[in-house]
Structure formats: C-alpha cells, structure tokens
Design a protein around this motif. Structure first.
Motif, PDB file in Angstrom:
ATOM      1  N   UNK A 220       0.860  -1.179   0.000  1.00  0.00           N
ATOM      2  CA  UNK A 220       0.000   0.000   0.000  1.00  0.00           C
ATOM      3  C   UNK A 220       0.900   1.233   0.000  1.00  0.00           C
ATOM      4  N   UNK A 221       0.661   2.154  -0.947  1.00  0.00           N
ATOM      5  CA  UNK A 221       1.557   3.316  -1.004  1.00  0.00           C
ATOM      6  C   UNK A 221       1.475   4.155   0.271  1.00  0.00           C
ATOM      7  N   UNK A 222       2.629   4.567   0.767  1.00  0.00           N
ATOM      8  CA  UNK A 222       2.688   5.578   1.826  1.00  0.00           C
ATOM      9  C   UNK A 222       3.979   6.365   1.613  1.00  0.00           C
ATOM     10  N   UNK A 223       4.416   7.112   2.618  1.00  0.00           N
ATOM     11  CA  UNK A 223       5.570   7.993   2.399  1.00  0.00           C
ATOM     12  C   UNK A 223       6.843   7.222   2.040  1.00  0.00           C
ATOM     13  N   UNK A 224       6.910   5.932   2.441  1.00  0.00           N
ATOM     14  CA  UNK A 224       8.133   5.187   2.130  1.00  0.00           C
ATOM     15  C   UNK A 224       7.880   3.924   1.301  1.00  0.00           C
ATOM     16  N   UNK A 225       6.619   3.696   0.883  1.00  0.00           N
ATOM     17  CA  UNK A 225       6.317   2.508   0.068  1.00  0.00           C
ATOM     18  C   UNK A 225       5.646   2.893  -1.235  1.00  0.00           C
ATOM     19  N   UNK A 226       6.085   2.238  -2.286  1.00  0.00           N
ATOM     20  CA  UNK A 226       5.462   2.432  -3.593  1.00  0.00           C
ATOM     21  C   UNK A 226       5.404   1.058  -4.248  1.00  0.00           C
ATOM     22  N   UNK A 356       6.385   9.163  -3.031  1.00  0.00           N
ATOM     23  CA  UNK A 356       5.457   9.388  -4.144  1.00  0.00           C
ATOM     24  C   UNK A 356       5.880  10.597  -4.985  1.00  0.00           C
ATOM     25  N   UNK A 357       6.657  11.510  -4.390  1.00  0.00           N
ATOM     26  CA  UNK A 357       7.159  12.653  -5.167  1.00  0.00           C
ATOM     27  C   UNK A 357       7.991  12.186  -6.357  1.00  0.00           C
ATOM     28  N   UNK A 358       8.598  11.010  -6.212  1.00  0.00           N
ATOM     29  CA  UNK A 358       9.459  10.514  -7.294  1.00  0.00           C
ATOM     30  C   UNK A 358       8.655  10.050  -8.501  1.00  0.00           C
TER      31      UNK A 358
END
Ligand code: DAH
Length: 370
Positions: A220-226, A356-358
């Motif tokens: 699940x996407x969060x500040x450190x997972x994509x 997610x900024x990346x």
C-alpha cells in the motif's frame, strides 16, 4: 447623435440626391484610418440597431413613404445597406491590421525564448551513479525482464514453493496462470535478484555484474512505500571470493557514493539466497554519525547516526546448485551478492521525505534537480 433630414419629396431626383449624399458621407468616413475604438464608433453610427443611420432611414424615409414610392425607397435602402455593411467590414480589416502592425513589432535586441530542458530524474541519476561506481571496478551492466517466472524470482533463489520466506516479498502475480506448472507461473519480479540466475545460466564463471531495474511489490503506497520501485543488484563469482571481498567492495562503493568519510557496518541478517547474509549500514553523511548537528537532532538518520542501506551476503551453495551444470560447482567457486533500493538511496541523498514525489512527475519538484 446624427439625425437624417426629413424627406419631403419622394420624386426620383430627390431620392437620387438624398441617397447619393448619404453614400458620399459614408465613403468619406470609411476612407479615414481608424483604430479599433474608432472603427466601433463608426460601425455603430451607421449600423447601430436602435439609432444608427440605416435604422433612421428605415423609420423616417421608408415607413413614411407614400405607397407608390415605397418600392423605390426600399430598393435604394437595400443597396445602401449592402454598400455600408461591406464598407464597415473592410474598414475593420484595416483597423485590426493597424493594431497588429503596432503589436507585432519585433525587438531584435530581446533575448530569445528559452526552451525548457529536461533533466535526469533523481532516481535515474542515483541509479547511474551507483552503476558508474561498479563499472569503474570492472563490473559489467545487465538488465532483465520485469515479468518473471516463479522459478527465477523464487525457486532458484532458494525460496522453495510455499516456504514462509516468500511472505517477505509481497508479490503481484499475473492472473490466469493456474494451468501452468508452478515454477513457470508469471509474476512481477519483486527484486532484481532473479538476474543472478539468468546471468549464471548464460555465462560460466567468473562473473562481476550489476543489474539496475524496476521491481514491484503489493504494498500500500505511503511515504516510504510504492508498488513500483528500483533496485541495483550486484554480484561477483570467481574462485576464492571471500566475505572480505564483499566488505571491501561495498565499503569502497559507499565511500564513492556518499563521501570518503563514511564508515560501513555489517550486521547479521537473513536472505534465502545468501549464507551468511548481512545488512549494510553507513554512518550518516549528514551528521557524520553523531546523530545530531550541534544541538539539533539529525533528521536524515533519525538520531541513530547510522543509515541502513542494503542487503548482501555470500551466495548460498544451494543457489549454485541450480546452475551447477554451467560451471558453478560450489566446491570450486564462491561469490558474493548485494541488492540496494535506489529510491531509498535517492531519498536519503536528496532529503526527499515522500517516495510518491518521485513518481508524480510534478515539474516543480523535478526542476530542483535540473
Ligand atoms: N533481493 C533482496 C530484496 O529485495 C535484496 C538483496 C539482499 C539482494 C541480499 C542480494 C543480497 O543480492 O545478497 O530484499
């Protein structure tokens, strides 16, 4: 406001004279050069619906005309209207050409229009930097498929079917594969490690290679997972490769990437395809391993002084077992392997706090790296 004169006499001569005078007045006005506002006033004076000259003629000359003259007045009015409409329209061209001519004047001394130039994305830049460090040590560079089989992603890396070690890699499976034997079923590779097997199948030892690429996990996407991120895999296989070679190689690589003053720390870990396995951390390049900068707690290493960067280890003899036929006899050769998350390294390096900024492609973010 202009008022048309009363027309007392509806004889041919009188009509001829009255219409000719109007036409002459219009032509004279239409000659004069007009700017945009002047043209609008000119148009309204002649064609204005409520009190324009043509409307006045309609009201005062045509409607007041005796029955026998109506036809003649109507004909002359129509002719005049056509001429005026055409004249007003062509005067408009003149007015906008005049405006255009003054607006389009070119100042050749102004600087040109700068085209926005693309820049290397921070993830790609980091990946290229990592690859360059290993290239300089004589490593070759390879790439592999992002859609992998269960065999390469798991089985040949010593994750047996149904082994709980698979749980650590939240896998995205390709649907509709049930008819195939388990090891041929397709999935999105969860790491770049399957390339260890593919490379060893293709080429006998010695091998020194790095493999950059995209990997996928059901996170699940969060500040450190994509669900999509990037890794660089590296491995070296030869006779007499030892854990010291692994330490020396990674210590050099981390200094090349983060600065010559960083130190490396190897701590015991577990991966199915390496034995022994080690997690590698570096001293924080921001606070020099102190955990604080002056009085301020260091944000980069969260005050610990260390940054966990990658997994590594000595290639497990069981892995060589899958490629033994191609010259990888675990009695004769040995090797080390490592894998690092590129996005994480880019985030640490550039102090980016949300992965997610990346992947959003927001130019305001990306242009900071131009
Ligand atoms: N493939 C591992 C992962 O994605 C990372 C890794 C660990 C790669 C140790 C290696 C290694 O080559 O030796 O979690």
């Amino acid at each position: 406001m202009y008022s048309v004169p009363k027309l007392g006499d509806y004889s041919q001569e009188s009509l001829e004279k009255a219409f000719a005078e109007l036409r002459a007045a219009f032509d004279a006005e239409a000659q004069a050069p007009l700017d945009e506002a002047g043209w609008k006033a000119f148009r309204d004076r002649w064609l204005g619906r409520k009190s324009g000259i043509l409307t006045q003629i309609n009201e005062q000359w045509l409607k007041a005309a005796p029955a026998e003259a109506k036809r003649e007045v109507g004909r002359r009015l129509n002719d005049l209207r056509a001429a005026i409409e055409a004249g007003v329209e062509s005067a408009r061209g003149g007015a906008s050409a005049a405006a255009g001519a003054s607006g389009e004047r070119v100042d050749v001394t102004l600087p040109g229009i700068r085209r926005p130039l693309g820049a290397e994305h921070p993830v790609l830049r980091t990946m290229n930097e990592i690859v360059a460090v290993f290239r300089a040590m004589g490593y070759s560079v390879g790439e592999g498929p992002e859609i992998e089989t269960d065999y390469y992603n798991f089985e040949a890396l010593n994750f047996p079917p149904n082994h709980p070690a698979r749980d650590s890699q939240d896998t995205l499976f390709v649907a509709g594969q049930e008819a195939k034997p388990p090891r041929e079923r397709l999935l999105l590779r969860t790491h770049t490690s399957p390339m260890q097997i593919r490379v060893m199948e293709k080429q006998p030892p010695p091998v020194r290679i790095v493999v950059p690429g995209k990997v996928y996990r059901h996170d699940t996407p969060d500040a450190s997972h994509s669900p999509l991120f990037h890794q660089v895999e590296g491995f070296a296989v030869d006779t007499n490769i030892t854990f010291s070679d692994l330490k020396g190689t990674l210590d050099h690589a981390m200094k090349a990437l983060f600065g010559s003053s960083v130190k490396t720390r190897f701590s015991p870990s577990f991966f199915p395809f390496t034995e022994p396995s080690a997690d590698v951390a570096i001293t924080c390049f921001k606070c020099n391993g102190k955990g604080r900068i002056g009085e301020t707690p260091c944000r980069v290493c969260k005050q610990s002084g260390w940054i966990e960067l990658l997994g590594s280890g000595m290639v497990d003899p069981a892995v060589f077992g899958f490629v033994k036929a191609n010259g990888y006899d675990p009695e004769k050769i040995s090797g080390f392997a490592f894998g690092m998350g590129v996005d994480r390294i880019a985030m640490i390096k550039y102090e980016i706090d949300d992965i997610s900024l990346l992947f959003q492609g927001d130019v305001r973010f990306l242009e900071q790296f131009a």
